[in-house]
Design a protein around this motif. Structure first.
Motif, PDB file in Angstrom:
ATOM      1  N   ARG A 130       1.035  -1.458   0.161  1.00 36.63           N
ATOM      2  CA  ARG A 130      -0.441  -0.057  -0.295  1.00 36.63           C
ATOM      3  C   ARG A 130       1.158   1.373   0.315  1.00 36.63           C
ATOM      4  O   ARG A 130       0.256   1.955  -0.840  1.00 36.63           O
ATOM      5  N   ASP A 131       1.611   1.074   0.350  1.00 33.41           N
ATOM      6  CA  ASP A 131       2.569   2.104   0.654  1.00 33.41           C
ATOM      7  C   ASP A 131       3.129   2.324  -0.562  1.00 33.41           C
ATOM      8  O   ASP A 131       3.902   3.599  -1.163  1.00 33.41           O
ATOM      9  N   ALA A 132       3.788   1.400  -1.165  1.00 31.97           N
ATOM     10  CA  ALA A 132       4.203   1.578  -2.197  1.00 31.97           C
ATOM     11  C   ALA A 132       3.432   2.326  -3.055  1.00 31.97           C
ATOM     12  O   ALA A 132       3.816   2.961  -4.189  1.00 31.97           O
ATOM     13  N   ILE A 133       2.018   1.315  -3.296  1.00 35.93           N
ATOM     14  CA  ILE A 133       1.211   2.231  -4.589  1.00 35.93           C
ATOM     15  C   ILE A 133       1.310   3.709  -4.347  1.00 35.93           C
ATOM     16  O   ILE A 133       1.496   4.744  -5.093  1.00 35.93           O
ATOM     17  N   ALA A 134       1.032   3.831  -2.855  1.00 34.22           N
ATOM     18  CA  ALA A 134       0.952   5.549  -2.252  1.00 34.22           C
ATOM     19  C   ALA A 134       1.986   6.739  -2.874  1.00 34.22           C
ATOM     20  O   ALA A 134       1.733   7.623  -3.345  1.00 34.22           O
ATOM     21  N   ALA A 135       3.407   5.325  -2.469  1.00 34.07           N
ATOM     22  CA  ALA A 135       4.526   6.650  -3.159  1.00 34.07           C
ATOM     23  C   ALA A 135       3.981   6.371  -4.899  1.00 34.07           C
ATOM     24  O   ALA A 135       4.826   7.683  -5.109  1.00 34.07           O
ATOM     25  N   ALA A 136       3.854   5.536  -5.532  1.00 33.57           N
ATOM     26  CA  ALA A 136       4.213   5.823  -6.977  1.00 33.57           C
ATOM     27  C   ALA A 136       3.095   6.797  -7.382  1.00 33.57           C
ATOM     28  O   ALA A 136       3.179   7.203  -8.285  1.00 33.57           O
ATOM     29  N   ALA A 137       1.702   7.170  -6.926  1.00 37.41           N
ATOM     30  CA  ALA A 137       0.967   8.085  -7.210  1.00 37.41           C
ATOM     31  C   ALA A 137       1.199   9.222  -7.226  1.00 37.41           C
ATOM     32  O   ALA A 137       0.997  10.127  -7.498  1.00 37.41           O
ATOM     33  N   ALA A 138       2.388   9.473  -5.785  1.00 33.71           N
ATOM     34  CA  ALA A 138       3.022  11.145  -5.904  1.00 33.71           C
ATOM     35  C   ALA A 138       4.136  11.492  -6.446  1.00 33.71           C
ATOM     36  O   ALA A 138       3.806  12.302  -6.982  1.00 33.71           O
ATOM     37  N   ALA A 139       5.115   9.937  -7.057  1.00 35.81           N
ATOM     38  CA  ALA A 139       5.496  10.561  -8.077  1.00 35.81           C
ATOM     39  C   ALA A 139       5.146  10.499  -9.819  1.00 35.81           C
ATOM     40  O   ALA A 139       5.989  11.628  -9.666  1.00 35.81           O
ATOM     41  N   VAL A 140       4.077  10.471  -9.876  1.00 36.43           N
ATOM     42  CA  VAL A 140       3.574  10.805 -10.995  1.00 36.43           C
ATOM     43  C   VAL A 140       2.955  12.249 -10.964  1.00 36.43           C
ATOM     44  O   VAL A 140       3.358  13.213 -11.628  1.00 36.43           O
ATOM     45  N   GLU A 141       2.353  12.402  -9.453  1.00 34.88           N
ATOM     46  CA  GLU A 141       2.479  13.859  -9.389  1.00 34.88           C
ATOM     47  C   GLU A 141       3.619  15.143  -9.366  1.00 34.88           C
ATOM     48  O   GLU A 141       3.374  16.285  -9.849  1.00 34.88           O
ATOM     49  N   LEU A 142       5.005  14.342  -8.831  1.00 32.45           N
ATOM     50  CA  LEU A 142       6.384  15.122  -8.790  1.00 32.45           C
ATOM     51  C   LEU A 142       6.940  15.321 -10.526  1.00 32.45           C
ATOM     52  O   LEU A 142       7.870  16.055 -10.531  1.00 32.45           O
ATOM     53  N   ALA A 143       6.074  14.316 -11.500  1.00 29.89           N
ATOM     54  CA  ALA A 143       6.901  13.890 -12.574  1.00 29.89           C
ATOM     55  C   ALA A 143       6.879  15.567 -13.413  1.00 29.89           C
ATOM     56  O   ALA A 143       5.844  16.061 -13.320  1.00 29.89           O
TER      57      ALA A 143
END
Length: 241
Positions: A130-143
């Protein structure tokens, strides 16, 4: 059982057509961001052992990937094979504009694979996933900056969902889907809009998966996938029938 996309990409191959399989497996992994730009690959001996192929077979595949611009070899003490910082998009025969029917077929496949992956992720994901999914979603926003960086982050988000479903076959299918999706998107203008559309569609998926609501996760992923279809068709009015 924890499933990792990188391990799936480097899993043993079938013996027949091994060179082609390595090129496809590593090319898809690079195109989907599973193997990141600048990442150092295992040594030839280690990678050949992981893939279950002879070192000569691996070297032939790496040579093809080098010539295609996916990897580079550096000499010296810290040398080895590395994913290029600016790998090309996946190769498409003829480079022709996709048809609407081809996009519809890909979308239907995404609904089946990505939708079920989201539902299973909601049921099976543990805290780390779950943490990995949340982090991946945040990475999209930061791209920010190049569209290629956004696409890699976006692909990695979807693969993180598949990993949380704990199915090696779903991870492999989602990786291939992300490569084909990238091919469709490269014909479409409006990368900034692409980021906004994807990020808005990710939020309900993340919420449903983190809440453990399989039905909501499946529905959210289906809406997201169909939204991508509508966006591509709407902006690429020149899509062939």
């Amino acid at each position: 059982m924890i499933v990792n996309a990188r391990e799936v990409a480097l899993a043993p191959l079938q013996a027949e057509g091994a060179v082609e399989q390595i090129v496809r497996r590593l090319g898809e992994a690079i195109g989907a961001g599973v193997l990141a730009p600048g990442e150092r690959l295992p040594s030839e001996v280690e990678l050949a052992a992981q893939l279950g192929v002879a070192p000569m077979t691996l070297r032939q595949a790496l040579q093809i990937l080098r010539e295609a611009g996916f990897v580079e070899t550096r000499r010296g003490r810290n040398g080895g094979s590395f994913v290029r910082e600016d790998p090309p998009g996946a190769l498409v025969a003829g480079g022709e504009l996709p048809t609407r029917a081809e996009l519809r077929e890909l979308t239907d496949w995404r609904r089946a694979v990505s939708g079920e992956a989201a539902a299973l992720a909601a049921e099976r994901a543990q805290a780390e996933e779950r943490d990995a999914i949340a982090a991946a979603a945040a990475a999209v926003e930061l791209a920010v900056g190049r569209f290629a960086a956004f696409r890699l982050a976006d692909a990695r988000f979807h693969i993180a969902i598949a990993e949380a479903a704990r199915s090696r076959r779903l991870v492999a299918a989602e990786t291939q889907i992300q490569v084909e999706t990238a091919e469709m998107l490269r014909f479409v203008p409006g990368p900034r809009l692409a980021r906004a559309v994807s990020q808005a569609g990710h939020d309900p998926i993340v919420s449903a998966v983190l809440a453990g609501d399989a039905a909501a996760a499946h529905a959210a992923m289906t809406r997201h996938v169909e939204g991508t279809y509508d966006w591509i068709v709407g902006l690429r009015l020149g899509l062939r029938p």
